[in-house]
Design a protein around this motif. Structure first.
Motif, mmCIF file in Angstrom:
data_model
loop_
_atom_site.group_PDB
_atom_site.id
_atom_site.type_symbol
_atom_site.label_atom_id
_atom_site.label_comp_id
_atom_site.label_asym_id
_atom_site.label_seq_id
_atom_site.Cartn_x
_atom_site.Cartn_y
_atom_site.Cartn_z
ATOM 1 N N PHE A 177 12.873 -11.725 -28.420
ATOM 2 C CA PHE A 177 13.275 -10.355 -28.740
ATOM 3 C C PHE A 177 13.215 -9.477 -27.494
ATOM 4 C CE2 PHE A 177 11.280 -6.184 -29.579
ATOM 5 C CZ PHE A 177 12.370 -5.509 -30.100
ATOM 6 N N LEU A 178 12.082 -9.524 -26.777
ATOM 7 C CA LEU A 178 11.928 -8.701 -25.572
ATOM 8 C C LEU A 178 12.980 -9.043 -24.522
ATOM 9 C CD1 LEU A 178 8.047 -8.611 -25.082
ATOM 10 C CD2 LEU A 178 9.528 -6.785 -25.985
ATOM 11 N N ALA A 179 13.238 -10.322 -24.328
ATOM 12 C CA ALA A 179 14.222 -10.749 -23.332
ATOM 13 C C ALA A 179 15.631 -10.275 -23.695
ATOM 14 C CB ALA A 179 14.191 -12.270 -23.187
ATOM 15 N N ALA A 180 15.977 -10.357 -24.963
ATOM 16 C CA ALA A 180 17.326 -9.982 -25.397
ATOM 17 C C ALA A 180 17.531 -8.477 -25.435
ATOM 18 C CB ALA A 180 17.615 -10.579 -26.774
ATOM 19 N N ARG A 181 16.537 -7.740 -25.888
ATOM 20 C CA ARG A 181 16.680 -6.293 -26.102
ATOM 21 C C ARG A 181 16.183 -5.449 -24.934
ATOM 22 N NH1 ARG A 181 18.375 -4.338 -31.220
ATOM 23 N NH2 ARG A 181 19.256 -6.150 -32.235
ATOM 24 N N ASN A 182 15.161 -5.944 -24.244
ATOM 25 C CA ASN A 182 14.559 -5.210 -23.130
ATOM 26 C C ASN A 182 14.277 -3.747 -23.489
ATOM 27 O OD1 ASN A 182 13.507 -4.992 -20.557
ATOM 28 N ND2 ASN A 182 15.465 -4.393 -19.664
ATOM 29 N N PRO A 183 13.519 -3.520 -24.579
ATOM 30 C CA PRO A 183 13.275 -2.135 -24.999
ATOM 31 C C PRO A 183 12.354 -1.407 -24.021
ATOM 32 C CG PRO A 183 11.922 -3.632 -26.278
ATOM 33 C CD PRO A 183 12.818 -4.485 -25.417
ATOM 34 N N PRO A 184 12.637 -0.153 -23.713
ATOM 35 C CA PRO A 184 11.717 0.604 -22.866
ATOM 36 C C PRO A 184 10.373 0.755 -23.578
ATOM 37 C CG PRO A 184 13.705 1.890 -23.364
ATOM 38 C CD PRO A 184 13.786 0.624 -24.140
#
Length: 157
Positions: free
Chosen positions: A70-77
């Motif tokens: 999830f983090l890799a795909a979305r890269n949320p701030p």
């Protein structure tokens, strides 16, 4: 340009009824529902569809195999991540929520793992309860209370 919108994130949900009910709320408020595997049920189960009633087919749904995917795909701030736990240091009323917020909830039995929160304790919030005999509230109820608070400015509140 696409208007930013809030997203509900369920990390390893266990109870299909809660996921279905949260999906229905997402449809009502035009939110994306993001599910992080593994689940304690199959999304094909009748109970997920029953809780979401005939709205489940309208859920904007994204799935990820794990938190890191999830983090890799979305890269949320970092500032867009809001974690919700019964022992969060701040009340859900404390922050000013971003329009592109990711509202993150853990599984029903264990909450969010430390590996998800990962040193971001200042981003963990709780729903206040006045009677200490109540350990926790139903995930779907908490998620609904949180999203309506987070969206108050957008909903005219």
């Amino acid at each position: 340009m696409i208007e930013p919108r809030m997203k509900m994130v369920l990390v390893t949900p266990e109870i299909p009824y809660n996921t279905g009910a949260i999906g229905r709320t997402c449809v009502a408020l035009n939110l994306e529902l993001i599910l992080i595997k593994p689940y304690g049920f199959s999304l094909d189960e009748k109970s997920v569809r029953r809780a979401g009633t005939d709205y489940w087919k309208h859920v904007t749904l994204s799935e990820y195999d794990d938190w890191q995917s999830f983090l890799a795909a979305r890269n949320p701030p970092r500032e867009a991540l809001y974690y919700f736990e019964e022992h969060g240091a701040q009340s859900l009323y404390a922050p000013e929520y971003r329009k592109d917020a990711y509202l993150v909830f853990g599984c029903e039995s264990a909450g969010l793992p430390a590996s998800v929160i990962g040193g971001q304790e200042d981003r963990v919030f709780h729903l206040p309860m006045l009677d200490r005999r109540v350990r926790s509230l139903n995930l779907a109820n908490v998620a609904t209370a949180v999203i309506y608070q987070a969206m108050r400015p957008q909903l005219g509140g």
